[in-house]
Design an enzyme around this catalytic site. Sequence first.
Site, short mmCIF file in Angstrom:
data_model
loop_
_atom_site.label_atom_id
_atom_site.label_comp_id
_atom_site.label_asym_id
_atom_site.label_seq_id
_atom_site.Cartn_x
_atom_site.Cartn_y
_atom_site.Cartn_z
N ARG A 90 37.92 10.55 3.57
CA ARG A 90 37.82 10.71 2.06
C ARG A 90 38.73 11.87 1.67
O ARG A 90 39.02 12.60 2.51
CB ARG A 90 36.27 11.15 1.65
CG ARG A 90 35.17 10.06 1.58
CD ARG A 90 35.40 8.89 0.78
NE ARG A 90 34.40 7.86 0.81
CZ ARG A 90 34.49 6.85 1.52
NH1 ARG A 90 35.58 6.52 2.24
NH2 ARG A 90 33.59 6.04 1.24
N GLU A 96 39.22 7.15 -7.18
CA GLU A 96 39.61 5.63 -7.11
C GLU A 96 38.92 4.89 -7.98
O GLU A 96 37.79 5.20 -8.40
CB GLU A 96 39.21 5.25 -5.60
CG GLU A 96 40.21 5.71 -4.56
CD GLU A 96 39.72 5.32 -3.10
OE1 GLU A 96 39.32 4.13 -3.06
OE2 GLU A 96 40.10 5.84 -2.01
N HIS A 142 42.98 1.65 0.64
CA HIS A 142 41.70 1.80 0.97
C HIS A 142 41.22 0.70 1.74
O HIS A 142 40.30 0.02 1.16
CB HIS A 142 40.80 2.23 -0.27
CG HIS A 142 39.49 2.77 0.43
ND1 HIS A 142 38.76 3.75 -0.47
CD2 HIS A 142 38.87 2.86 1.44
CE1 HIS A 142 37.73 4.09 0.40
NE2 HIS A 142 37.57 3.45 1.29
#
Length: 341
Positions: free
Chosen positions: A199, A227, A244
């Site tokens: 993260r 995001e 991601h």
Amino acid sequence: MRILVDKEIPGIVATLTQLGECELYDSDTLSPDSLLGPEVLVVRSVLQVNRALLEHSTIKVVASVTSGIDHIDLQDCQELGITLYYAHGANARAVGQYALSALLQAAEITSLQPKTIGIIGVGYTGSALVQLLSPFALELILYDPYKDLQATVTDVIKSDVIVLMACLHDSEPWPSRNSITQDFLEQCKSNTIIINTARSELLSDQAINFLLASRDHYYITDVYKNEPNVATQIITKSLFATPHIAGYSLNAKAQLNTLVLRQLFNHYKTEPLTDQLTETKTATSNLPSNIFYSSDNIMFTKQYLSFTSLHATMLALCHQSNHATVSIKEVRKSYPLRDEW
């Protein structure tokens, strides 16, 4: 019983209909009013699950088809008496292979051949990376304050590569949020490669700004704050930036679905029809060469995951925008699930 399912995970609906009536929803438009009546809510990481969403709902069970749960307020769920299920570690091998591929392809771009690999966080994903790297003549420095390991943060700083694989949390005595500071990075070796598969919030804002401005370090990231909206400078100044997708593999998706389904059926003390649970595949191959930084190994990983191609797609988003941020939502959504090896 009514079950609400995110429309982007329709693959589990056929099985869930054995438990109740399924309705698809759009996570961008889901409102608390939509949760009056349904008992089960099936979510992805894009939905913030908290008191504001659930307090006046009829939801009794939340099932997150994800490995991480930092999008869910655990305290709120507990206080509201809501049971939570998720698939911790289901995409671990996919994330491990992402990190290994990033390392090999970064070595090709930078002409570096790092010998010491520091891994911060040795849970499911960190352990998967350790397993993938263990056959090779590399020194692994494993740091995880919650495990019985000897390495310290000072040891990790000495690494040629640092891979961030820790869960994001605020629990004492070792909260991971903002644990990677500018001071930490300033003590790292010159030409250190930082790979973030965990993260973005593991790094402080000052640390991220330092990395982006630094000529002494290389940053590879698959994760971002806020995001799907991503600061363009993170994309343009990273060695590789990907949308991601570290855990996006066919096997990981099957594992995520199957683990969550089994938990839900166990919760309602019902046995699913086994032929409707997706079977997962066992890894069938390894890197072709015993020499880690060989061209054969680099080319092998590119068959599954090309970082230069993904980074080019991300850069194109930036070049098409005049804004300080771009959305990676569509790029991530259109990414084809890859095989694992």
